[in-house]
Enzyme design. Structure first.
Site, PDB file in Angstrom:
ATOM      1  N   GLY A 189     -52.592  27.870 -50.786  1.00  0.00           N
ATOM      2  CA  GLY A 189     -52.399  26.432 -50.597  1.00  0.00           C
ATOM      3  C   GLY A 189     -53.171  25.650 -51.644  1.00  0.00           C
ATOM      4  O   GLY A 189     -53.474  26.151 -52.726  1.00  0.00           O
ATOM      5  N   SER A 190     -53.510  24.426 -51.285  1.00  0.00           N
ATOM      6  CA  SER A 190     -54.106  23.521 -52.269  1.00  0.00           C
ATOM      7  C   SER A 190     -55.607  23.785 -52.436  1.00  0.00           C
ATOM      8  O   SER A 190     -56.264  24.279 -51.516  1.00  0.00           O
ATOM      9  CB  SER A 190     -53.898  22.078 -51.799  1.00  0.00           C
ATOM     10  OG  SER A 190     -54.519  21.922 -50.537  1.00  0.00           O
ATOM     11  N   GLU A 193     -55.630  31.657 -52.941  1.00  0.00           N
ATOM     12  CA  GLU A 193     -54.522  31.532 -53.899  1.00  0.00           C
ATOM     13  C   GLU A 193     -54.198  30.053 -53.977  1.00  0.00           C
ATOM     14  O   GLU A 193     -53.498  29.515 -53.121  1.00  0.00           O
ATOM     15  CB  GLU A 193     -53.307  32.341 -53.409  1.00  0.00           C
ATOM     16  CG  GLU A 193     -53.538  33.844 -53.349  1.00  0.00           C
ATOM     17  CD  GLU A 193     -53.500  34.505 -54.720  1.00  0.00           C
ATOM     18  OE1 GLU A 193     -52.941  33.916 -55.666  1.00  0.00           O
ATOM     19  OE2 GLU A 193     -54.054  35.611 -54.861  1.00  0.00           O
ATOM     20  N   CYS A 209     -46.326  26.953 -57.636  1.00  0.00           N
ATOM     21  CA  CYS A 209     -47.759  26.879 -57.992  1.00  0.00           C
ATOM     22  C   CYS A 209     -48.002  27.221 -59.450  1.00  0.00           C
ATOM     23  O   CYS A 209     -48.948  26.723 -60.043  1.00  0.00           O
ATOM     24  CB  CYS A 209     -48.571  27.790 -57.089  1.00  0.00           C
ATOM     25  SG  CYS A 209     -47.985  29.487 -57.100  1.00  0.00           S
ATOM     26  N   ASN A 236     -43.967  25.961 -50.041  1.00  0.00           N
ATOM     27  CA  ASN A 236     -43.042  25.921 -51.195  1.00  0.00           C
ATOM     28  C   ASN A 236     -42.195  27.181 -51.353  1.00  0.00           C
ATOM     29  O   ASN A 236     -41.044  27.091 -51.770  1.00  0.00           O
ATOM     30  CB  ASN A 236     -43.792  25.568 -52.480  1.00  0.00           C
ATOM     31  CG  ASN A 236     -44.900  26.537 -52.819  1.00  0.00           C
ATOM     32  OD1 ASN A 236     -45.481  27.168 -51.939  1.00  0.00           O
ATOM     33  ND2 ASN A 236     -45.192  26.648 -54.085  1.00  0.00           N
ATOM     34  N   GLU A 261     -52.245  17.732 -59.771  1.00  0.00           N
ATOM     35  CA  GLU A 261     -51.203  18.766 -59.855  1.00  0.00           C
ATOM     36  C   GLU A 261     -49.876  18.099 -59.480  1.00  0.00           C
ATOM     37  O   GLU A 261     -49.768  17.485 -58.424  1.00  0.00           O
ATOM     38  CB  GLU A 261     -51.516  19.898 -58.869  1.00  0.00           C
ATOM     39  CG  GLU A 261     -50.460  20.992 -58.872  1.00  0.00           C
ATOM     40  CD  GLU A 261     -50.757  22.122 -57.884  1.00  0.00           C
ATOM     41  OE1 GLU A 261     -51.743  22.051 -57.138  1.00  0.00           O
ATOM     42  OE2 GLU A 261     -49.964  23.084 -57.869  1.00  0.00           O
TER      43      GLU A 261
HETATM   44  P1  NAD Z   1     -51.890  22.871 -48.225  1.00  0.00           P
HETATM   45  O1  NAD Z   1     -53.246  23.307 -48.679  1.00  0.00           O
HETATM   46  O2  NAD Z   1     -51.700  21.464 -47.819  1.00  0.00           O
HETATM   47  O3  NAD Z   1     -51.448  23.743 -46.937  1.00  0.00           O
HETATM   48  C1  NAD Z   1     -51.507  25.142 -46.921  1.00  0.00           C
HETATM   49  C2  NAD Z   1     -51.725  25.620 -45.488  1.00  0.00           C
HETATM   50  O4  NAD Z   1     -52.951  25.098 -45.020  1.00  0.00           O
HETATM   51  C3  NAD Z   1     -50.637  25.164 -44.510  1.00  0.00           C
HETATM   52  O5  NAD Z   1     -50.335  26.258 -43.652  1.00  0.00           O
HETATM   53  C4  NAD Z   1     -51.306  24.029 -43.751  1.00  0.00           C
HETATM   54  O6  NAD Z   1     -50.871  23.928 -42.418  1.00  0.00           O
HETATM   55  C5  NAD Z   1     -52.764  24.400 -43.795  1.00  0.00           C
HETATM   56  N1  NAD Z   1     -53.620  23.206 -43.806  1.00  0.00           N
HETATM   57  C6  NAD Z   1     -53.310  21.965 -44.268  1.00  0.00           C
HETATM   58  N2  NAD Z   1     -54.349  21.122 -44.117  1.00  0.00           N
HETATM   59  C7  NAD Z   1     -55.335  21.855 -43.544  1.00  0.00           C
HETATM   60  C8  NAD Z   1     -56.658  21.552 -43.132  1.00  0.00           C
HETATM   61  N3  NAD Z   1     -57.162  20.313 -43.281  1.00  0.00           N
HETATM   62  N4  NAD Z   1     -57.402  22.519 -42.573  1.00  0.00           N
HETATM   63  C9  NAD Z   1     -56.909  23.767 -42.425  1.00  0.00           C
HETATM   64  N5  NAD Z   1     -55.657  24.108 -42.788  1.00  0.00           N
HETATM   65  C10 NAD Z   1     -54.883  23.169 -43.331  1.00  0.00           C
HETATM   66  O7  NAD Z   1     -50.903  23.328 -49.363  1.00  0.00           O
HETATM   67  P2  NAD Z   1     -49.335  23.077 -49.429  1.00  0.00           P
HETATM   68  O8  NAD Z   1     -49.083  21.622 -49.632  1.00  0.00           O
HETATM   69  O9  NAD Z   1     -48.658  23.766 -48.302  1.00  0.00           O
HETATM   70  O10 NAD Z   1     -48.967  23.879 -50.762  1.00  0.00           O
HETATM   71  C11 NAD Z   1     -49.106  23.325 -52.032  1.00  0.00           C
HETATM   72  C12 NAD Z   1     -50.338  23.858 -52.729  1.00  0.00           C
HETATM   73  O11 NAD Z   1     -50.375  25.264 -52.652  1.00  0.00           O
HETATM   74  C13 NAD Z   1     -50.330  23.541 -54.221  1.00  0.00           C
HETATM   75  O12 NAD Z   1     -51.634  23.206 -54.640  1.00  0.00           O
HETATM   76  C14 NAD Z   1     -49.893  24.864 -54.837  1.00  0.00           C
HETATM   77  O13 NAD Z   1     -50.287  25.022 -56.168  1.00  0.00           O
HETATM   78  C15 NAD Z   1     -50.550  25.829 -53.933  1.00  0.00           C
HETATM   79  N6  NAD Z   1     -49.860  27.114 -53.966  1.00  0.00           N
HETATM   80  C16 NAD Z   1     -50.502  28.184 -54.500  1.00  0.00           C
HETATM   81  C17 NAD Z   1     -49.858  29.408 -54.568  1.00  0.00           C
HETATM   82  C18 NAD Z   1     -50.519  30.616 -55.154  1.00  0.00           C
HETATM   83  O14 NAD Z   1     -49.973  31.693 -55.001  1.00  0.00           O
HETATM   84  N7  NAD Z   1     -51.656  30.490 -55.813  1.00  0.00           N
HETATM   85  C19 NAD Z   1     -48.558  29.534 -54.085  1.00  0.00           C
HETATM   86  C20 NAD Z   1     -47.951  28.422 -53.540  1.00  0.00           C
HETATM   87  C21 NAD Z   1     -48.603  27.218 -53.479  1.00  0.00           C
END
Ligand code: NAD
Length: 449
Positions: free
Chosen positions: A181-182, A203, A237, A108, A327
């Protein structure tokens, strides 16, 4: 990884001049390539140049500059007191780099969320393996090219790919894992880290509430909530996920939000150069689905081809619907009327502790009450998002929204090990601690009190 490990063990990354050099390289990377970075962000997310600057390149530059100004003072050994029982020793804390760190980023804010943790890792004297998100491919490719050009691979190595790549990396033993990430993938990361007992920073995301009360200027609150929600098309996020509003003000607030949206993006936001797009077809379909779960107050238009979803306000969302449980991470803002502040507090407790809580109230007493009643990673009172941009503040979640924090000094601490050191004196060796102990305990109790 072997090369990075060997490079780290050589001690090359530890000195302050090496770190300064790397931080300056990070700044040059942003300065020299800003327009290409902005283009990549437009290609991936339709991000306007203004938003790309404010939330990505400008933010990274601020992080680098702040770190450059302070990292030498953060590196200083901290002398601390020593109890009488250890007299005449001295004690200190040293901040040591952890080693080879893995940074996994989401899509994002695909440039900033790679670079800001990286600045922290480098400022603390570490090597880093970086895994950008595959869902922002233009930015991932460019970031990979630029990091390869501005840093030695012994220090920074980018690995592009999706979940499989990420999982292959997670099988390796790192000295720290920094994951953004999520929550669902956060659990996978934490489990993989446990296998090697690697410390992790998580995070994550969640449903961040905005609670508005009747003491506020509704127009101002609506503008600030609309700005923070629709920035990057809601894919933030810490965006307010939903708004709790006193029932008797709900209609007025709908009008104020509608006005704000029209003022920001015009009557047809699809033609606005300032409104971003949804990152992928899958996310488009997910967010599109929320529109059927309530009454659309404003917005609701979509175009799958360009992955456009209009800035939307949703009222009367159905109890138990996905838009109220998941979310949202898109430009859909549910309004939830409440009768008493206790009801509003109760509502927020349906979800894990959020990354952010936003309180819109002029009453100091209400502000305090809500801050106390609703645990969250961070908060802004009478605005939203802006807690992120003060580098003097830690940024991170708690409970379901994450663990650990970063930005500024907090990044330095995250990527450093705090080593405890006692320097014992050799010119004196009181025999009290040595056996035989007979007759010594009474004396010791007296001495230690
Ligand atoms: P995501 O968890 O799908 O992916 C994040 C990363 O993890 C990517 O690089 C992806 O390739 C990797 N990934 C995906 N599936 C995986 C798996 N099964 N095993 C290992 N790695 C895997 O998240 P997203 O869709 O990229 O981002 C959205 C989420 O991130 C939302 O929940 C948002 O709130 C959160 N977010 C948090 C912050 C923060 O600073 N706290 C900032 C931005 C986004």
């Amino acid at each position: 990884m072997e090369r990075q490990r060997a490079f780290f063990r050589s001690g090359a990354t530890q000195g302050s001049s090496f770190r300064r050099h790397q931080l300056e390289a990070a700044r040059a990377l942003v300065d020299d390539n800003e327009s290409r970075i902005h283009e990549a962000l437009r290609a991936d997310l339709g991000k306007s140049e203004f938003e790309a600057f404010v939330s990505e390149t400008g933010q990274v530059r601020a992080e680098v500059n702040h770190t450059l100004s302070h990292f030498e003072e953060w590196m200083e050994v901290v002398g601390v007191g020593t109890p009488l029982s250890l007299f005449p020793s001295s004690s200190e804390i040293r901040y040591e780099p952890k080693g080879v760190c893995l940074l996994i980023a989401p899509w994002n804010y695909p440039f900033q969320l790679v670079m800001a943790p990286l600045v922290g890792a480098l400022g603390a004297g570490n090597c880093a393996v970086v895994k950008p998100s595959e869902l922002a491919p233009a930015t991932a490719t460019l970031t990979s090219e630029l990091l390869g050009r501005y840093f030695s691979e012994d220090l920074v190595r980018v690995v592009t790919g999706g979940a499989d790549t990420s999982q292959a990396l997670l099988r390796e033993r790192f000295d720290h894992i920094f994951f953004t990430g999520s929550p669902a993938v956060g659990k996978i990361v934490a489990k993989a880290a446990a296998e090697h007992l690697t410390p992790v920073t998580l995070e994550l995301g969640g449903k961040s509430p905005a609670i508005v009360d009747e003491t506020v200027d509704l127009r101002l609150s609506a503008r600030r909530i609309a700005w923070s929600k629709y920035l990057n098309a809601g894919q933030t996020c810490i965006a307010p996920d939903y708004v709790l509003i006193p029932a008797h003000l709900a209609q007025d607030f709908e009008t104020r939000l509608t006005e704000a949206i029209h003022r920001f993006y015009g009557a047809d936001p699809k033609t606005s150069p300032d409104f971003a797009r949804i990152v992928s077809d899958a996310h488009f379909d997910r967010v599109r689905g929320y529109l059927d779960e309530g009454r659309v107050v404003v917005g609701g238009e979509t175009d799958r081809e360009s992955r456009y979803i209009a800035p939307t306000v949703l009222a009367e969302a159905r109890e138990g619907s996905r838009v109220l449980e998941e979310e949202i991470f898109g430009p859909v803002l549910p309004l939830i009327p409440y009768r008493s502040l206790d009801d509003a507090i109760e509502w927020t407790r349906r979800h894990p502790d959020p990354l952010a809580l936003y309180v819109f109230s002029k009453s100091r007493e209400r502000q305090e009450r809500l801050l106390e009643a609703i645990p969250a990673g961070g908060s802004t009172i009478n605005d939203a998002l802006v807690q992120f941009s003060n580098l003097e503040l830690p940024f991170g979640g708690r409970g379901g929204s994450g663990a650990g924090s970063y930005h500024g000094r907090f990044s330095f601490e995250t990527f450093s090990h705090k080593r405890a050191i006692v320097r014992a004196a050799t010119w004196i060796d009181p025999p009290v601690r040595y056996p035989p102990y007979r007759g010594k305990l009474r004396w010791l109790r007296k001495l230690l009190g």
